[in-house]
Design a protein around this motif. Structure first.
Motif, PDB file in Angstrom:
ATOM      1  N   ALA A  25      -1.320   8.083  13.873  1.00 49.99           N
ATOM      2  CA  ALA A  25      -1.762   8.774  12.668  1.00 49.99           C
ATOM      3  C   ALA A  25      -3.247   8.491  12.492  1.00 49.99           C
ATOM      4  CB  ALA A  25      -0.959   8.319  11.444  1.00 49.99           C
ATOM      5  N   PHE A  26      -3.878   9.238  11.587  1.00 48.32           N
ATOM      6  CA  PHE A  26      -5.308   9.073  11.317  1.00 48.32           C
ATOM      7  C   PHE A  26      -5.495   8.944   9.814  1.00 48.32           C
ATOM      8  CE2 PHE A  26      -9.737  10.423  10.766  1.00 48.32           C
ATOM      9  CZ  PHE A  26     -10.363   9.766  11.831  1.00 48.32           C
ATOM     10  N   LEU A  27      -6.345   8.012   9.397  1.00 50.20           N
ATOM     11  CA  LEU A  27      -6.596   7.772   7.980  1.00 50.20           C
ATOM     12  C   LEU A  27      -7.772   8.611   7.495  1.00 50.20           C
ATOM     13  CD1 LEU A  27      -6.463   6.263   5.262  1.00 50.20           C
ATOM     14  CD2 LEU A  27      -7.812   4.427   6.316  1.00 50.20           C
ATOM     15  N   LEU A  28      -7.546   9.374   6.435  1.00 55.02           N
ATOM     16  CA  LEU A  28      -8.603  10.103   5.741  1.00 55.02           C
ATOM     17  C   LEU A  28      -8.688   9.546   4.326  1.00 55.02           C
ATOM     18  CD1 LEU A  28     -10.650  12.404   5.295  1.00 55.02           C
ATOM     19  CD2 LEU A  28      -8.698  13.900   4.737  1.00 55.02           C
ATOM     20  N   GLN A  29      -9.762   8.825   4.040  1.00 58.32           N
ATOM     21  CA  GLN A  29      -9.968   8.227   2.715  1.00 58.32           C
ATOM     22  C   GLN A  29     -11.266   8.774   2.148  1.00 58.32           C
ATOM     23  OE1 GLN A  29     -10.337   3.964   2.707  1.00 58.32           O
ATOM     24  NE2 GLN A  29     -10.163   3.797   0.475  1.00 58.32           N
ATOM     25  N   GLY A  30     -11.189   9.391   0.973  1.00 59.39           N
ATOM     26  CA  GLY A  30     -12.403   9.972   0.431  1.00 59.39           C
ATOM     27  C   GLY A  30     -12.283  10.310  -1.038  1.00 59.39           C
ATOM     28  N   ARG A  34     -10.244   8.190  -3.146  1.00 60.42           N
ATOM     29  CA  ARG A  34     -10.994   7.256  -3.990  1.00 60.42           C
ATOM     30  C   ARG A  34     -10.888   7.834  -5.400  1.00 60.42           C
ATOM     31  NH1 ARG A  34     -15.895   4.385  -1.621  1.00 60.42           N
ATOM     32  NH2 ARG A  34     -16.737   4.766  -3.700  1.00 60.42           N
ATOM     33  N   ILE A  35      -9.757   7.606  -6.037  1.00 65.94           N
ATOM     34  CA  ILE A  35      -9.433   8.355  -7.239  1.00 65.94           C
ATOM     35  C   ILE A  35      -8.472   7.558  -8.100  1.00 65.94           C
ATOM     36  CG2 ILE A  35      -7.428   9.565  -6.257  1.00 65.94           C
ATOM     37  CD1 ILE A  35      -8.408  12.123  -7.623  1.00 65.94           C
ATOM     38  N   ALA A  36      -8.452   7.897  -9.412  1.00 57.10           N
ATOM     39  CA  ALA A  36      -7.528   7.282 -10.371  1.00 57.10           C
ATOM     40  C   ALA A  36      -7.739   5.779 -10.468  1.00 57.10           C
ATOM     41  CB  ALA A  36      -6.073   7.604 -10.008  1.00 57.10           C
ATOM     42  N   GLY A  37      -9.005   5.368 -10.563  1.00 53.85           N
ATOM     43  CA  GLY A  37      -9.310   3.952 -10.728  1.00 53.85           C
ATOM     44  C   GLY A  37     -10.648   3.515 -10.172  1.00 53.85           C
ATOM     45  N   HIS A  93      -9.063   2.125  -4.828  1.00 59.85           N
ATOM     46  CA  HIS A  93     -10.324   1.795  -5.478  1.00 59.85           C
ATOM     47  C   HIS A  93     -10.740   0.388  -5.074  1.00 59.85           C
ATOM     48  CE1 HIS A  93      -7.647   0.232  -8.889  1.00 59.85           C
ATOM     49  NE2 HIS A  93      -8.409  -0.815  -8.632  1.00 59.85           N
ATOM     50  N   GLU A  94     -12.011   0.100  -5.255  1.00 57.84           N
ATOM     51  CA  GLU A  94     -12.488  -1.246  -4.974  1.00 57.84           C
ATOM     52  C   GLU A  94     -11.950  -2.189  -6.039  1.00 57.84           C
ATOM     53  OE1 GLU A  94     -16.569  -3.856  -4.218  1.00 57.84           O
ATOM     54  OE2 GLU A  94     -16.699  -1.680  -4.477  1.00 57.84           O
TER      55      GLU A  94
END
Length: 451
Positions: free
Chosen positions: A65-70, A112-115, A236-237
């Motif tokens: 699989a491939f991770l798409l984080q944005g 990168r959402i909801a927090g 989120h960070e």
């Protein structure tokens, strides 16, 4: 891997460690009331979702699989609207379609959402025309306006952040449950401002090809293809540790502790200290976690981080997000890859080609050049291949809004274009056109490397 002796963990054990990048509140009583209220509020995600993500990331570690984080650099309360949220989701879904079709494997979608309301800063103070005020640390902490009142850290903002995160999650789940992500209807994902984009024609040809393939499969099988609800995760960070502690919960019929404010917390490069509070906090939660590493990360430091954060070498537990800069990656990344291989550690390597390529122009505006972002991403694939490793994901700051914050791309945005739609309060983001261009680059790069 070498074991590391660590003391017993609890959600508050981070308080015994040095904690960088934390807001300083001047009313302790008000802060305690807010933290008590946050502890009583229901969680934003479930332990089942967290563990499902960990399994998907384990698949990505294995090259399946491939991770798409944005998503946004830093979310703002004012952007908690149906239009902004759906536009950001549209970008990720368009990129997902490109990647699934081109890579011929599942894509793990994380926003990168909801927090993502808090941001670390390089300096505690910002100075304008001889006046110094606390730096803006995201809507979670203070306001962007350059006034003493706005820049004063306010604990009530944590409650607002939790509420806005809950509203965002509720709307995203409603969209997904309502068929918004159905690949039979990619027209749901259209962004009006993209109609004249040079990238849109290529994207529409790909959509047509996918539609033809799905209709062919359905005609053969008699079943509707792609009917399952797609999974979408948040990240989120994990920066403001007082807040993260309030969201750390025991769950019935599950062992250990979960951070239920997000599926995928990460540790930023400025807080990835081996003996620091953020590493101490993250080592104890069962969520999959990520750590950002950069040119200043030493091999021994990375080995210790791995031993502390994933002592049992659990699949799917640890992602390493490298952010080097296009001029540094070929020199600084290979020793880190070698260190991981020496430890026999299971990690997912992900490339953040954004943060190492930030620059400030002569007029004080921060930007990033698309050419540098693209170059770092291309070199990341090459470096991993040369080192016998694999790049398994990408981490991007991007938006579905028609912004002009990063130079270059299909329309070759220039410095004079930035002022047209420069909206970010912190770091510059890719717009949809530039993000799609990167997705297509990833597919082309993967295809060349596989041939």
């Amino acid at each position: 891997m070498d074991s590391v002796d660590t003391p017993q963990w609890s959600p508050e054990s981070w308080r015994d460690k040095p904690a960088a990048q934390q807001p300083v509140y001047d009313e302790p009583n008000k802060l305690e009331l807010v933290l008590s209220e946050l502890e009583r509020l229901p969680p934003l995600v479930t332990s089942g979702e967290v563990l499902a993500l960990k399994r998907s990331l384990a698949q990505a570690q294995d090259g399946k699989a491939f991770l798409l984080q944005g998503g946004d650099c830093a979310e703002q309360f004012d952007d908690c609207t149906s239009g902004h949220i759906s536009n950001d989701l549209k970008v990720l879904l368009q990129m997902n379609l490109v990647l699934v079709h081109g890579l011929k494997q599942p894509v793990v979608r994380i926003g990168r959402i909801a927090g993502q309301y808090a941001k670390p800063r390089s300096t505690d103070l910002e100075t304008r025309q001889g006046v110094s005020l606390p730096s803006y640390r995201g809507d979670f902490v203070n306001g962007p306006e350059f006034t003493a009142e706005a820049r004063r850290p306010d604990p009530q903002r944590m409650l607002r952040g939790h509420a806005h995160s809950a509203m965002t999650m509720n709307f995203v789940r409603s969209l997904l449950d309502g068929g918004f992500a159905d690949a039979h209807h990619p027209e749901y994902w259209d962004l009006q401002w993209m109609n004249c984009s040079p990238m849109q024609a290529e994207y529409r040809r790909l959509v047509q090809a996918i539609g033809d393939s799905m209709r062919f499969v359905e005609a053969l099988s008699g079943d509707r293809a792609g009917g399952a609800r797609p999974e979408f995760y948040t990240s989120h960070e994990a920066l403001v540790l007082q807040y993260e502690q309030t969201q750390t919960r025991h769950v019935p019929r599950q062992e250990g502790w979960f951070n239920l404010s997000t599926h995928f917390p990460w540790i930023g490069m400025r807080t990835a200290h081996v003996d620091g509070a953020h590493v101490e906090y993250c080592r104890g939660v069962r969520n999959p976690i990520a750590v950002k590493v950069g040119p200043g990360t030493e091999s021994d430091q990375l080995k210790r981080l791995i031993a502390i954060l994933n002592p049992t070498n659990e699949p799917g537990r640890l992602t390493l997000i490298h952010r080097m800069g296009e001029g540094n990656i070929e020199y600084h990344l290979p020793p880190l890859i070698a260190a991981v291989r020496q430890e026999g550690a299971r990690v997912l390597w992900c490339c953040d080609a954004m943060h190492g390529n930030t620059e400030t122009l002569g007029n004080g505006v921060k930007t990033r050049r698309f050419e540098n972002i693209r170059t770092e991403l291309e070199r990341a694939f090459d470096v991993h291949a040369a080192c016998g490793s694999r790049l398994g994901g990408v981490h991007l700051e991007m938006t579905g809004e028609n912004v002009t914050e990063c130079l270059g791309g299909a329309r070759n945005l220039r410095e004079e274009d930035l002022a047209r739609r420069y909206r970010t309060q912190v770091d510059p983001r890719l717009n949809c056109e530039q993000a799609l261009e990167l997705a297509m680059l990833i597919v082309r790069k993967h295809s060349r490397d596989a041939s």
